[in-house]
Scaffold this motif. Structure first.
Motif, PDB file in Angstrom:
ATOM      1  N   THR A  13       3.898  -1.259  -9.395  1.00  0.00           N
ATOM      2  CA  THR A  13       3.403  -0.445  -8.287  1.00  0.00           C
ATOM      3  C   THR A  13       3.136   0.990  -8.749  1.00  0.00           C
ATOM      4  O   THR A  13       2.151   1.620  -8.359  1.00  0.00           O
ATOM      5  CB  THR A  13       4.430  -0.448  -7.136  1.00  0.00           C
ATOM      6  OG1 THR A  13       4.684  -1.797  -6.756  1.00  0.00           O
ATOM      7  CG2 THR A  13       3.917   0.336  -5.958  1.00  0.00           C
ATOM      8  N   ALA A  14       4.040   1.526  -9.582  1.00  0.00           N
ATOM      9  CA  ALA A  14       3.907   2.912 -10.054  1.00  0.00           C
ATOM     10  C   ALA A  14       3.076   3.009 -11.323  1.00  0.00           C
ATOM     11  O   ALA A  14       2.979   4.098 -11.915  1.00  0.00           O
ATOM     12  CB  ALA A  14       5.300   3.496 -10.302  1.00  0.00           C
ATOM     13  N   PHE A  36       6.469  -4.535  -4.715  1.00  0.00           N
ATOM     14  CA  PHE A  36       7.624  -3.637  -4.709  1.00  0.00           C
ATOM     15  C   PHE A  36       8.973  -4.382  -4.580  1.00  0.00           C
ATOM     16  O   PHE A  36       9.924  -4.031  -5.270  1.00  0.00           O
ATOM     17  CB  PHE A  36       7.468  -2.613  -3.575  1.00  0.00           C
ATOM     18  CG  PHE A  36       8.605  -1.648  -3.479  1.00  0.00           C
ATOM     19  CD1 PHE A  36       8.661  -0.539  -4.315  1.00  0.00           C
ATOM     20  CD2 PHE A  36       9.649  -1.843  -2.573  1.00  0.00           C
ATOM     21  CE1 PHE A  36       9.714   0.351  -4.239  1.00  0.00           C
ATOM     22  CE2 PHE A  36      10.689  -0.958  -2.499  1.00  0.00           C
ATOM     23  CZ  PHE A  36      10.731   0.147  -3.329  1.00  0.00           C
ATOM     24  N   PRO A  37       9.087  -5.416  -3.689  1.00  0.00           N
ATOM     25  CA  PRO A  37      10.401  -6.047  -3.532  1.00  0.00           C
ATOM     26  C   PRO A  37      10.791  -6.990  -4.658  1.00  0.00           C
ATOM     27  O   PRO A  37      11.927  -7.459  -4.708  1.00  0.00           O
ATOM     28  CB  PRO A  37      10.260  -6.826  -2.220  1.00  0.00           C
ATOM     29  CG  PRO A  37       8.821  -7.129  -2.105  1.00  0.00           C
ATOM     30  CD  PRO A  37       8.105  -5.968  -2.717  1.00  0.00           C
ATOM     31  N   TYR A  55       0.970 -14.871  -4.166  1.00  0.00           N
ATOM     32  CA  TYR A  55       0.357 -14.331  -2.947  1.00  0.00           C
ATOM     33  C   TYR A  55      -0.315 -12.993  -3.241  1.00  0.00           C
ATOM     34  O   TYR A  55      -1.440 -12.732  -2.793  1.00  0.00           O
ATOM     35  CB  TYR A  55       1.426 -14.181  -1.863  1.00  0.00           C
ATOM     36  CG  TYR A  55       0.951 -13.412  -0.661  1.00  0.00           C
ATOM     37  CD1 TYR A  55       0.073 -13.988   0.268  1.00  0.00           C
ATOM     38  CD2 TYR A  55       1.355 -12.095  -0.457  1.00  0.00           C
ATOM     39  CE1 TYR A  55      -0.368 -13.278   1.365  1.00  0.00           C
ATOM     40  CE2 TYR A  55       0.913 -11.372   0.635  1.00  0.00           C
ATOM     41  CZ  TYR A  55       0.050 -11.967   1.547  1.00  0.00           C
ATOM     42  OH  TYR A  55      -0.400 -11.259   2.629  1.00  0.00           O
ATOM     43  N   VAL A  56       0.378 -12.120  -3.996  1.00  0.00           N
ATOM     44  CA  VAL A  56      -0.195 -10.799  -4.312  1.00  0.00           C
ATOM     45  C   VAL A  56      -1.473 -10.969  -5.120  1.00  0.00           C
ATOM     46  O   VAL A  56      -2.495 -10.308  -4.864  1.00  0.00           O
ATOM     47  CB  VAL A  56       0.836  -9.950  -5.082  1.00  0.00           C
ATOM     48  CG1 VAL A  56       0.197  -8.649  -5.579  1.00  0.00           C
ATOM     49  CG2 VAL A  56       2.035  -9.649  -4.191  1.00  0.00           C
ATOM     50  N   PRO A  90      -1.568  -2.664   1.124  1.00  0.00           N
ATOM     51  CA  PRO A  90      -0.752  -2.127   0.029  1.00  0.00           C
ATOM     52  C   PRO A  90      -1.294  -2.366  -1.372  1.00  0.00           C
ATOM     53  O   PRO A  90      -0.880  -1.690  -2.300  1.00  0.00           O
ATOM     54  CB  PRO A  90       0.581  -2.855   0.199  1.00  0.00           C
ATOM     55  CG  PRO A  90       0.227  -4.134   0.876  1.00  0.00           C
ATOM     56  CD  PRO A  90      -0.976  -3.861   1.731  1.00  0.00           C
ATOM     57  N   GLY A  91      -2.134  -3.312  -1.604  1.00  0.00           N
ATOM     58  CA  GLY A  91      -2.568  -3.619  -2.963  1.00  0.00           C
ATOM     59  C   GLY A  91      -1.407  -4.152  -3.794  1.00  0.00           C
ATOM     60  O   GLY A  91      -0.659  -5.022  -3.358  1.00  0.00           O
TER      61      GLY A  91
END
Length: 499
Positions: free
Chosen positions: A71-72, A62-63, A139-140, A56-57
């Motif tokens: 994200t967008a 998103f959450p 984490y991301v 997902p990168g």
């Protein structure tokens, strides 16, 4: 196929027609934790592996609250106010309300009704929402350093055939909106009778009492789940339990007293009748001897003492018989004010009343009762004489009558020596007396107690040593039906002939 996530809303999504039968189950993270625990799986001890593709990168954000913007690739400028991120139920409800009233102008609104899907299988409830958000973003960031742009593009090409478009189904549930009348009715159910009772404590989960009432009307909440109301109900229940406990204790005390009176009454009747015959003989021959000897005789004084003490013993026996005698109530309509005045008229020549100032407040509104005139007169006489004996140097005796809810109240208040606190529970016990030997039998108040109880009334005493005492009597409008044995107190003795 199973779907895992922290949001229970996903459970309803598997019933959507586009994904019907494609997803077998949706498990929330709490359920997933339970499954791991049942199988003895400890995630912290397992080696880390990559997720299945596509990777997902930054989509991993998103959450997280405001993660959709990242994200967008949207940048929110606080000076523009064209993009706004809102999370949390209360904040979402507030902004939706303001949007419906055109109070806010915004082009893009990112809404998370929860506070972000940041409650993973390892991130337990021991972490705050801020700690969880930090764990996810770290984490991301770590994953992005491991991921090359070429790999991301490769994954996108591999899964290009997958249709990721989502549609929107309008399933708005329209709930009834109550009027002021309905809201007030619901608030009255939980004792919120006015604005001053609406505390708006938010303990129920709604910011105001009126919003809670609307939710109750719509079937979304229970009216009784209100903390102040529950506290009030608990206090009322405690008071009811305390009242019941006091009534039970009072009933037990009365039962013990009745048992005592019954056994003592039976004993007194037997003893009195056995003593009457020898006493009659002593009195008879004593008086005969007094008539035969002159006043100058050296034995005259001894004979007179014998007859006087025998006469006193006879009065004690008579008191015992009065206490034990079976007498059914002769109920007649009775004016207690008139009865008290008659009793005072009979006693006014008593030497014990000479230094006592009588004050009476007899309420003219007093209703007539069904009562036994002679027995109540005896009870009142005993109380008046008792009060006067408590004031040997004089004092005030105040008699008050008043109508009460359950009947009639009669109070006798003296300014005498009072009753020690340790004796208050014993004063209605037969043969209990604090008078000097030869001055009393200890049956006067026991007889008063028995007469009042036969009328279905209540008698109590308040006293302060050195200040005086108040005897309070409440008589009902109608006495209870009489029992043949009259609660064990009224025996066969009246059918025996007295000497």
């Amino acid at each position: 196929m199973s779907n895992y996530g922290p949001c229970i809303a996903k459970k309803a999504e598997i019933r959507d027609p586009p994904v019907a039968s494609a997803v077998d189950a949706v498990l929330a993270y709490d359920e997933l934790r339970s499954l791991f625990a049942q199988d003895g799986i400890e995630l912290t001890r397992l080696p880390e592996t990559d997720f299945d593709g596509p990777r997902p990168g930054v989509g991993r954000l998103f959450p997280v609250s405001a993660g959709l913007l990242k994200t967008a690739a949207l940048r929110a400028d606080i000076l523009e106010n064209n993009i706004m991120v809102v999370d949390g139920k209360d904040n979402v409800l507030q902004i939706l309300s303001e949007l419906s009233q055109d109070a806010i102008k915004v082009e893009f609104l990112d809404i998370l009704f929860c506070e972000g899907c940041i409650n993973g299988p390892i991130i337990g409830n021991g972490f705050s929402r801020f700690s969880r958000k930090e764990i996810v973003t770290n984490y991301v960031r770590h994953e992005l350093t491991r991921q090359r742009q070429e790999d991301i593009e490769s994954f996108l090409d591999e899964y290009a055939c997958v249709d990721l478009h989502r549609g929107f189904t309008n399933r708005a549930i329209s709930l009834p909106i109550p009027g002021q009348k309905e809201v007030k009715a619901i608030l009255r159910r939980i004792k919120k009778l006015g604005p001053e009772n609406e505390l708006n404590c938010a303990a129920c989960g709604y910011p105001t009492c009126r919003e809670k009432a609307i939710a109750v009307y719509q079937g979304l909440a229970e009216a009784e789940m209100c903390l102040p109301y529950l506290i009030d109900q608990l206090e009322e229940s405690l008071k009811a339990v305390q009242k019941f406990s006091q009534e039970l204790e009072r009933a037990q005390t009365q039962l013990i007293q009745k048992e005592k009176l019954a056994s003592v009454g039976e004993l007194a009747a037997g003893v009195a009748h056995e003593l009457n015959n020898p006493l009659a003989a002593i009195l008879l021959y004593g008086h005969l001897l007094l008539e035969e000897v002159s006043a100058e005789d050296p034995h005259f004084s001894n004979l007179r003492t014998i007859t006087e003490e025998a006469d006193r013993a006879k009065k004690i026996v008579a008191a015992l018989l009065d206490f034990a005698r079976q007498r059914k109530l002769d109920l007649q309509p009775t004016d207690l004010n008139v009865l008290l005045e008659e009793t005072l008229q009979v006693l006014k020549k008593e030497s014990r009343l000479e230094n006592v100032r009588l004050v009476h407040y007899l309420d003219p509104r007093l209703p007539r009762l069904l009562a036994d005139h002679s027995q109540l007169q005896q009870a009142f006489s005993n109380l008046i004489i008792n009060a006067c004996e408590a004031m040997p140097q004089g004092g005030d005796l105040t008699i008050v009558t008043a109508p009460v809810e359950d009947g009639v109240l009669i109070e006798f208040t003296d300014t005498g020596c009072g009753i020690p606190e340790e004796n208050l529970s014993k004063i209605f016990t037969p043969f209990f007396t604090t008078k000097k030997p030869g001055r009393g039998t200890g049956l006067g108040l026991a007889l008063v107690y028995a007469i009042i109880k036969m009328h279905g009334g209540q008698i109590s005493v308040r006293s302060k040593e050195g200040k005086g005492s108040t005897f309070s009597i409440i008589l009902p409008h109608h006495p209870p039906p009489q029992i043949e044995e009259s609660q064990g107190l009224l025996l066969e003795t009246d059918r025996r002939e007295e000497v």
